[in-house]
Design an enzyme around this catalytic site. Structure first.
Site, PDB file in Angstrom:
ATOM      1  CB  CYS A  76      -7.384  61.750  77.159  1.00 18.76           C
ATOM      2  SG  CYS A  76      -5.974  62.054  76.565  1.00 18.76           S
ATOM      3  CB  THR A  86     -19.315  63.669  82.607  1.00 16.32           C
ATOM      4  OG1 THR A  86     -20.291  64.948  82.171  1.00 16.32           O
ATOM      5  CG2 THR A  86     -19.947  63.774  83.954  1.00 16.32           C
ATOM      6  N   GLY A  87     -17.423  64.138  79.796  1.00 15.30           N
ATOM      7  CA  GLY A  87     -16.596  64.249  78.484  1.00 15.30           C
ATOM      8  C   GLY A  87     -17.888  63.759  77.626  1.00 15.30           C
ATOM      9  CB  ALA A 130     -12.987  57.951  56.210  1.00 13.86           C
ATOM     10  N   GLY A 187     -11.265  56.444  63.055  1.00 13.21           N
ATOM     11  CA  GLY A 187     -11.354  55.715  61.984  1.00 13.21           C
ATOM     12  C   GLY A 187      -9.278  55.469  61.044  1.00 13.21           C
ATOM     13  CB  VAL A 224     -22.297  50.129  57.809  1.00 11.47           C
ATOM     14  CG1 VAL A 224     -22.516  49.307  58.490  1.00 11.47           C
ATOM     15  CG2 VAL A 224     -20.625  50.001  57.159  1.00 11.47           C
ATOM     16  CG  HIS A 261      -5.734  70.292  71.971  1.00 14.82           C
ATOM     17  ND1 HIS A 261      -5.456  68.814  71.842  1.00 14.82           N
ATOM     18  CD2 HIS A 261      -6.281  71.154  71.326  1.00 14.82           C
ATOM     19  CE1 HIS A 261      -6.337  69.245  70.746  1.00 14.82           C
ATOM     20  NE2 HIS A 261      -6.561  70.643  70.517  1.00 14.82           N
ATOM     21  CG  HIS A 263      19.638  75.075  56.954  1.00 15.47           C
ATOM     22  ND1 HIS A 263      18.482  74.736  56.019  1.00 15.47           N
ATOM     23  CD2 HIS A 263      20.249  74.566  56.717  1.00 15.47           C
ATOM     24  CE1 HIS A 263      19.260  73.853  55.632  1.00 15.47           C
ATOM     25  NE2 HIS A 263      20.323  74.359  55.365  1.00 15.47           N
TER      26      HIS A 263
HETATM   27  P1  NAI Z   1     -15.079  62.280  63.678  1.00 16.14           P
HETATM   28  O1  NAI Z   1     -16.332  63.071  63.483  1.00 16.14           O
HETATM   29  O2  NAI Z   1     -13.319  62.834  63.775  1.00 16.14           O
HETATM   30  O3  NAI Z   1     -15.739  61.222  62.667  1.00 16.14           O
HETATM   31  C1  NAI Z   1     -17.211  60.430  62.323  1.00 16.14           C
HETATM   32  C2  NAI Z   1     -16.833  60.257  60.851  1.00 16.14           C
HETATM   33  O4  NAI Z   1     -17.948  59.085  60.535  1.00 16.14           O
HETATM   34  C3  NAI Z   1     -16.878  61.309  59.700  1.00 16.14           C
HETATM   35  O5  NAI Z   1     -16.006  61.468  58.699  1.00 16.14           O
HETATM   36  C4  NAI Z   1     -18.656  61.341  59.529  1.00 16.14           C
HETATM   37  O6  NAI Z   1     -19.450  61.634  58.024  1.00 16.14           O
HETATM   38  C5  NAI Z   1     -18.820  59.257  59.508  1.00 16.14           C
HETATM   39  N1  NAI Z   1     -19.916  58.658  60.071  1.00 16.14           N
HETATM   40  C6  NAI Z   1     -21.020  59.473  60.658  1.00 16.14           C
HETATM   41  N2  NAI Z   1     -22.402  58.508  60.080  1.00 16.14           N
HETATM   42  C7  NAI Z   1     -21.209  57.293  59.416  1.00 16.14           C
HETATM   43  C8  NAI Z   1     -22.248  56.174  58.834  1.00 16.14           C
HETATM   44  N3  NAI Z   1     -23.421  56.079  59.319  1.00 16.14           N
HETATM   45  N4  NAI Z   1     -21.540  55.137  58.018  1.00 16.14           N
HETATM   46  C9  NAI Z   1     -20.395  56.053  57.481  1.00 16.14           C
HETATM   47  N5  NAI Z   1     -19.639  56.751  58.026  1.00 16.14           N
HETATM   48  C10 NAI Z   1     -20.688  57.591  59.072  1.00 16.14           C
HETATM   49  O7  NAI Z   1     -15.548  60.723  65.053  1.00 16.14           O
HETATM   50  P2  NAI Z   1     -14.258  60.237  65.705  1.00 16.14           P
HETATM   51  O8  NAI Z   1     -13.034  59.731  64.436  1.00 16.14           O
HETATM   52  O9  NAI Z   1     -15.531  58.687  65.850  1.00 16.14           O
HETATM   53  O10 NAI Z   1     -13.708  60.796  66.478  1.00 16.14           O
HETATM   54  C11 NAI Z   1     -15.105  61.524  67.992  1.00 16.14           C
HETATM   55  C12 NAI Z   1     -13.938  62.296  68.508  1.00 16.14           C
HETATM   56  O11 NAI Z   1     -12.976  61.543  69.100  1.00 16.14           O
HETATM   57  C13 NAI Z   1     -13.709  63.490  67.445  1.00 16.14           C
HETATM   58  O12 NAI Z   1     -14.138  64.784  68.119  1.00 16.14           O
HETATM   59  C14 NAI Z   1     -11.707  63.593  66.898  1.00 16.14           C
HETATM   60  O13 NAI Z   1     -11.454  65.070  66.946  1.00 16.14           O
HETATM   61  C15 NAI Z   1     -11.819  63.081  68.825  1.00 16.14           C
HETATM   62  N6  NAI Z   1     -10.669  62.628  68.745  1.00 16.14           N
HETATM   63  C16 NAI Z   1      -9.070  63.051  68.595  1.00 16.14           C
HETATM   64  C17 NAI Z   1      -8.049  62.510  68.053  1.00 16.14           C
HETATM   65  C18 NAI Z   1      -6.697  63.414  67.896  1.00 16.14           C
HETATM   66  O14 NAI Z   1      -6.771  64.457  68.715  1.00 16.14           O
HETATM   67  N7  NAI Z   1      -6.254  62.786  67.120  1.00 16.14           N
HETATM   68  C19 NAI Z   1      -8.273  61.555  68.025  1.00 16.14           C
HETATM   69  C20 NAI Z   1      -9.227  60.215  68.361  1.00 16.14           C
HETATM   70  C21 NAI Z   1     -10.481  61.162  68.698  1.00 16.14           C
END
Ligand code: NAI
Length: 471
Positions: free
Chosen positions: A46, A148-149, A186, A190, A242, A327, A450
């Site tokens: 984080c 360990t995350g 996405a 991403g 991909v 969190h 307001h």
């Molecule tokens: P994610 O689980 O949010 O999204 C991964 C996306 O990749 C999904 O839409 C999935 O359908 C797609 N996907 C999976 N395999 C695929 C493939 N072979 N080809 C194309 N698309 C594919 O995971 P992300 O964005 O990697 O984040 C990981 C973790 O980190 C999540 O649990 C997220 O909540 C956390 N995180 C939280 C943040 C925040 O709270 N603002 C910021 C960054 C990460």
């Protein structure tokens, strides 16, 4: 080192938000505590390569894009706006360094010992640390807390080198703006990091396996987000997968197929960001040998006291089931050690807020409309657009809306979802309301200052009751 110096009430493995917070709380409760982490800088993914550096870059890139594209509408003429990427990156590094050092100070203040090295559990009650400076140190612990995350999920056929094919770690430290960035996935990472590089000038194509972006978030918000991000220039290719990536001298060649199958198409990228989710990180802890059970996705199984299948060994955060969010890990950590101290506690995973820090932000807590429909729960939905919010109009931030979902009979709040300016911060009043079992009427009758963005939350609650004033 004497035996007493190696004996602790609690040894936490991992100093991310889950682990360091657990260690501090344990020390506050009077337990002798050590926290083992192999990274020199505390704070885990984080602080070092996740939430914090990405938010620093999101903010800087948003300021850059605003200066370039939006200040003129406020009557501010700047001339040519130039990017100094090196300066932007070093500012981000300074923010990270300041915060990680701060955790070291908090450890000192609370009497938590940071043991710098890689920990494993040779047997219950013992943590063996391969010290960073060489040698090993064996810590004897009444209780062990594994924190360990997680790390990024690999994509078969796409090999990470953190230069041309990167995870979020590499995407936070590119030394030049790529001409074409292809983002695989996405999801949260991403869209956040795709936004950063798009604002700084890259062409960004997001390839998503599903037919929607942001799975797990309210579908209506996700559709709206896709439209707004599309307007900012992010190109989306949904229902696509991909299959392979080959690094050439000038570009990375990607082979992309429709998710349903069919002929592969080739796509060229300068940099590819793989963001297809995260998986629990429990490598090298010796869990199988000591008998700690994991589920088929690698998450450590725990009971409602965060205790694993081995008495005295507990686990919290991303390496156990539940939302993989900093969190949530913090709350796990606090409740886990409070229970070790004889207190009671519980973390309600149904009320964990989620925020995506794009522009505008996207945030939600509780049930989505899709979940309520699927469960056959009768609900009222109230929506209010920021276009009708006076503060939003004054500052020129009018994209998005607030959606309040309340039980059709009891009026109890079931979920609140916001896409719009400062959505992450605006959501917090809804989180408190849900936690206290409030109704839409409670939210609607609460005085909101307001002019403020928060009035949109009040108005959406009024709309759920069929009596919004300003739409
Ligand atoms: P994610 O689980 O949010 O999204 C991964 C996306 O990749 C999904 O839409 C999935 O359908 C797609 N996907 C999976 N395999 C695929 C493939 N072979 N080809 C194309 N698309 C594919 O995971 P992300 O964005 O990697 O984040 C990981 C973790 O980190 C999540 O649990 C997220 O909540 C956390 N995180 C939280 C943040 C925040 O709270 N603002 C910021 C960054 C990460």
């Amino acid at each position: 080192m004497s035996e007493t110096q190696n004996r602790f009430d609690v040894v936490v493995i991992g100093a991310g938000p889950g682990g360091y917070v657990a260690a501090i709380r344990a020390a506050q409760l009077g337990m002798t505590t050590a926290c083992v982490d192999s990274r020199g800088a505390l704070g885990g993914t984080c602080l070092n390569v996740g939430c914090i550096p990405s938010k620093a870059l999101l903010h800087s890139s948003e300021r850059f894009a605003a200066a370039r594209d939006r200040y003129a509408e406020h009557g501010i003429e700047l001339g040519e706006v130039k990017l100094d990427l090196g300066r932007m990156m070093s500012r981000k590094d300074d923010v990270v360094a300041g915060l990680t050092k701060g955790i070291g100070q908090l450890f000192k203040k609370n009497g938590v010992e940071h043991v710098h090295g890689t920990g494993c559990i040779p047997k219950p009650g013992e943590v063996e640390v391969a010290l960073e400076g060489g040698g090993t140190r064996t810590l004897v612990a009444d209780r062990i807390v594994i924190a360990t995350g997680s790390d990024s999920t690999p994509l078969p056929g796409v090999e990470i080198d953190e230069k041309r094919i990167v995870t979020s770690t590499g995407a936070l430290a590119l030394d030049a703006v790529p001409e074409h960035l292809v983002v695989v996935g996405a999801g949260v990472i991403g869209l956040e990091l795709g936004s950063v590089w798009r604002r700084l000038g890259a062409r960004v194509t997001v390839i998503e396996y599903l037919d929607r972006i942001l799975p797990g978030m309210d579908h209506e918000l996700a559709r709206h987000a896709q439209r707004l991000l599309g307007k900012q220039g992010l190109e989306f290719r949904l229902s696509s997968a991909v299959k392979r990536a080959e690094v050439g001298t000038d570009a990375v060649a990607l082979s992309v197929e429709a998710a349903a199958g069919g002929a592969a198409e080739s796509l060229q990228a300068d940099v590819v960001l793989v963001a297809v989710g995260r998986r629990p990180y429990t490598e090298g802890l010796g869990l199988d040998e000591v008998g700690v059970t994991r589920d088929d996705r690698g998450f450590i199984q725990v009971d409602d006291r965060f205790e694993t299948s081995v008495p005295g060994i507990h686990a919290i955060g991303d390496c156990i089931p539940g939302p993989m969010l900093a969190h949530k890990a913090e709350e796990d950590g606090v409740v886990c050690v409070e229970m070790l101290a004889g207190q009671s506690g519980h973390v309600d995973y149904g009320k964990v807020p989620a925020v995506v820090y794009t522009a505008p932000e996207i945030a939600g807590v509780g049930k989505t409309e899709d979940e309520l429909r699927e469960a056959g729960v009768g609900y009222n939905a109230g929506k209010f657009p920021f276009l009708a919010n006076s503060r939003g109009r004054a500052i020129g931030e009018t994209d998005g809306f607030v959606k309040v979902l309340a039980d059709a009979k009891a009026d109890r709040l079931l979920g609140v979802h916001i896409i719009g300016p400062f959505a992450g911060d605006l959501l917090q009043e809804a989180v408190v309301a849900l936690e206290f079992g409030a109704s839409a009427e409670d939210l609607a009758r609460t005085v909101h200052s307001h002019p403020a963005m928060g009035e949109a939350v009040k108005e959406a609650a009024l709309a759920a009751l069929g009596r919004a004033i300003h739409v």
